[in-house]
Design a protein around this motif. Structure first.
Motif, short mmCIF file in Angstrom:
data_model
loop_
_atom_site.label_atom_id
_atom_site.label_comp_id
_atom_site.label_asym_id
_atom_site.label_seq_id
_atom_site.Cartn_x
_atom_site.Cartn_y
_atom_site.Cartn_z
N LYS A 236 0.81 -1.23 0.00
CA LYS A 236 0.00 0.00 0.00
C LYS A 236 0.84 1.28 0.00
O LYS A 236 0.37 2.32 -0.48
N SER A 237 2.03 1.21 0.59
CA SER A 237 2.82 2.43 0.77
C SER A 237 4.26 2.21 0.33
O SER A 237 4.73 1.06 0.26
N VAL A 238 4.93 3.30 0.04
CA VAL A 238 6.37 3.24 -0.21
C VAL A 238 7.08 2.98 1.12
O VAL A 238 6.76 3.61 2.13
N VAL A 239 8.03 2.05 1.11
CA VAL A 239 8.86 1.80 2.28
C VAL A 239 10.31 2.01 1.91
O VAL A 239 10.74 1.66 0.79
N LEU A 240 11.07 2.59 2.83
CA LEU A 240 12.46 2.94 2.56
C LEU A 240 13.30 2.60 3.78
O LEU A 240 12.95 2.96 4.91
N TYR A 241 14.40 1.89 3.54
CA TYR A 241 15.31 1.52 4.63
C TYR A 241 16.74 1.51 4.09
O TYR A 241 17.03 0.85 3.09
N GLU A 242 17.61 2.26 4.77
CA GLU A 242 19.04 2.32 4.45
C GLU A 242 19.28 2.56 2.96
O GLU A 242 20.09 1.89 2.31
N GLY A 243 18.57 3.53 2.42
CA GLY A 243 18.80 3.96 1.05
C GLY A 243 18.11 3.17 -0.03
O GLY A 243 18.16 3.55 -1.20
N ARG A 244 17.45 2.07 0.32
CA ARG A 244 16.74 1.27 -0.67
C ARG A 244 15.23 1.37 -0.41
O ARG A 244 14.81 1.46 0.75
N TYR A 245 14.45 1.31 -1.49
CA TYR A 245 13.01 1.53 -1.35
C TYR A 245 12.23 0.55 -2.20
O TYR A 245 12.73 -0.03 -3.17
N ALA A 246 10.97 0.38 -1.81
CA ALA A 246 9.99 -0.39 -2.59
C ALA A 246 8.81 0.53 -2.86
O ALA A 246 8.26 1.15 -1.93
N ILE A 247 8.42 0.63 -4.13
CA ILE A 247 7.37 1.54 -4.56
C ILE A 247 6.24 0.74 -5.19
O ILE A 247 6.46 0.00 -6.16
N PRO A 248 5.00 0.87 -4.69
CA PRO A 248 3.88 0.14 -5.31
C PRO A 248 3.29 0.90 -6.49
O PRO A 248 3.21 2.12 -6.49
N ARG A 249 2.89 0.13 -7.51
CA ARG A 249 2.10 0.67 -8.61
C ARG A 249 0.67 0.16 -8.48
O ARG A 249 0.39 -0.85 -7.84
N ARG A 250 -0.23 0.84 -9.13
CA ARG A 250 -1.65 0.53 -9.02
C ARG A 250 -1.97 -0.89 -9.46
O ARG A 250 -2.87 -1.54 -8.92
N ASP A 251 -1.24 -1.41 -10.45
CA ASP A 251 -1.54 -2.73 -11.00
C ASP A 251 -0.80 -3.86 -10.30
O ASP A 251 -0.84 -5.01 -10.75
N GLY A 252 -0.09 -3.57 -9.21
CA GLY A 252 0.61 -4.60 -8.47
C GLY A 252 2.10 -4.68 -8.74
O GLY A 252 2.81 -5.42 -8.05
N HIS A 253 2.60 -3.96 -9.72
CA HIS A 253 4.05 -3.91 -9.92
C HIS A 253 4.71 -3.22 -8.72
O HIS A 253 4.13 -2.30 -8.14
N ILE A 254 5.90 -3.66 -8.40
CA ILE A 254 6.67 -3.08 -7.28
C ILE A 254 8.07 -2.79 -7.78
O ILE A 254 8.77 -3.68 -8.27
N LEU A 255 8.48 -1.53 -7.66
CA LEU A 255 9.82 -1.12 -8.06
C LEU A 255 10.74 -1.18 -6.86
O LEU A 255 10.38 -0.73 -5.76
N ILE A 256 11.94 -1.69 -7.06
CA ILE A 256 12.98 -1.73 -6.03
C ILE A 256 14.17 -0.93 -6.53
O ILE A 256 14.69 -1.18 -7.63
N GLY A 257 14.61 0.03 -5.74
CA GLY A 257 15.75 0.83 -6.18
C GLY A 257 16.51 1.39 -4.99
O GLY A 257 16.07 1.27 -3.85
N SER A 258 17.56 2.02 -5.31
CA SER A 258 18.28 1.93 -6.57
C SER A 258 19.76 2.02 -6.23
O SER A 258 20.13 2.36 -5.12
N THR A 259 20.59 1.72 -7.23
CA THR A 259 22.03 1.87 -7.02
C THR A 259 22.45 3.31 -7.30
O THR A 259 21.69 4.10 -7.86
N LEU A 260 23.67 3.61 -6.92
CA LEU A 260 24.25 4.94 -7.13
C LEU A 260 25.67 4.72 -7.60
O LEU A 260 26.55 4.41 -6.80
N GLU A 261 25.88 4.82 -8.93
CA GLU A 261 27.15 4.41 -9.53
C GLU A 261 27.72 5.51 -10.43
O GLU A 261 27.01 6.06 -11.26
#
Length: 367
Positions: A236-261
């Motif tokens: 339901k919500s974006v969660v963020l821990y130690e620089g990494r996050y999970a983002i929900p989309r309306r259709d159930g996709h979940i983005l995990i990010g990100s690196t810094l290079e």
């Protein structure tokens, strides 16, 4: 009617063009690839800096204006194009954050609705979260935007203007000058003359100024992402821990990010990033161990000192304008940045104080 050339077709270039078209200008947009397929497509779409309390007040001012405007922008684009940018006020949980006191002090000073919540609230909001988190910082009104849909909507809207000329796969190769004044742009195919040229070329903006003999500290910073698919509403919500996050989309996709290079213009994905991001995903949301990612990709952010963008005229080259250097916050800051650029270029009273973003004194003549 003013003739404007915009170099760069990311969210900054597209929204700059839209603001200028709505004000009655004629706009040619030059994009080296396909419109909106670089960092604007690759990002997560959280409509907030990841750690807003770390930024200067100038970044916060752009972010606050944009956060307030995104629902209006999304509704307008939906009505005009039929494409929904999916601006979702899902809220954001910063889990067990070491900068709690700094964040809460920032929120009180800036009158932001950020609050500390206990573990009971955290697990009620995100029951599939890994066990062991004690508390979180929670901002209920923060939204995320489905940035590929936003770019599709912007493309469709821009193409509705008879005064808009889109040139994709058209690499801008140099500036046309009349003395010191910039009067257009050359590409591998043609010349485009203009009353003003706006460089909104993202990670490539520093190279553009170098070609003109000026130093602009904007460099590419690669970020890699993973994508998972669950059922709609699973997260339901974006969660963020130690620089990494999970983002929900309306259709159930979940983005995990990100690196810094810092890897130059290399946009290749890597197995090392895949494993690192998978560990972060499964550490946050253990049920993702049951799944394989459905996609991995990379984008190049326009890195800049402290993430403060360059917005306004380049005094050394009259006729040349910048809207560049937004680093990790291009989508976050785009509506305000592009409104400010248009206000300055068209000599309107700006809605935001332009002083912190002006290139004067920040763009240098190289030795």
């Amino acid at each position: 009617m003013q003739e404007i050339v915009v170099v760069g077709g990311g969210v900054i270039g597209c929204l700059s063009a839209l603001n200028l078209l709505e004000a009655g200008c004629r706009v040619t947009l030059l994009e080296r690839g396909e419109l909106g397929r670089e960092a604007s497509w690759a990002g997560g779409g959280i409509v907030s800096p990841l750690y807003p309390w770390r930024y200067q007040a100038s970044v916060s001012a752009l972010a606050n204006w944009s956060q307030g405007y995104y629902p209006t922008l999304s509704a307008q684009l939906l009505a005009q194009t039929g494409i929904d940018s999916e601006v979702e006020p899902c809220g954001l949980l910063w889990l067990d954050h070491a900068e709690r006191d700094q964040a809460l002090a920032w929120a009180q000073q800036r009158q932001q609705p950020l609050a500390e919540v206990a573990s009971e609230f955290v697990y009620e909001r995100v029951p599939q979260l890994a066990s062991g988190y004690q508390s979180a910082l929670w901002q209920a009104d923060l939204a995320n935007v489905r940035n590929p849909r936003l770019l599709q909507a912007l493309r469709a809207r821009l193409l509705q203007f008879a005064e808009f000329n889109l040139q994709e796969h058209s690499t801008a190769t140099g500036l046309l000058r009349d003395g010191d004044r910039v009067v257009g742009v050359t590409t591998q195919f043609a010349e485009y003359r203009a009353d003003a040229v706006v460089v909104a070329a993202g990670a490539w903006s520093g190279d553009w100024l170098a070609e003109a003999g000026l130093s602009l500290p904007v460099v590419p910073v690669k970020g890699q992402m993973l994508l998972y698919k669950r059922e709609p509403g699973w997260l339901k919500s974006v969660v963020l821990y130690e620089g990494r996050y999970a983002i929900p989309r309306r259709d159930g996709h979940i983005l995990i990010g990100s690196t810094l290079e810092h890897a130059g213009y290399d946009k290749r994905t890597s197995t090392q990033a895949l494993e690192s991001l998978r560990q972060s995903a499964e550490g946050l949301l253990p049920e993702l161990r049951e799944l394989s990612p459905v996609a991995q990709w990379a984008g190049l952010r326009p890195g800049s000192p402290e993430g403060v963008p360059y917005i306004g005229p380049v005094s050394e080259l009259p006729g040349l304008w910048l809207n560049a250097g937004h680093y990790r916050n291009g989508l976050v800051l785009a509506p305000a940045s592009c409104r400010l650029l248009a206000d300055l270029l068209l000599q309107r009273q700006p809605e935001l104080d332009p002083a912190p973003y002006l290139p004067a004194g920040r763009v240098c003549q190289p030795l």
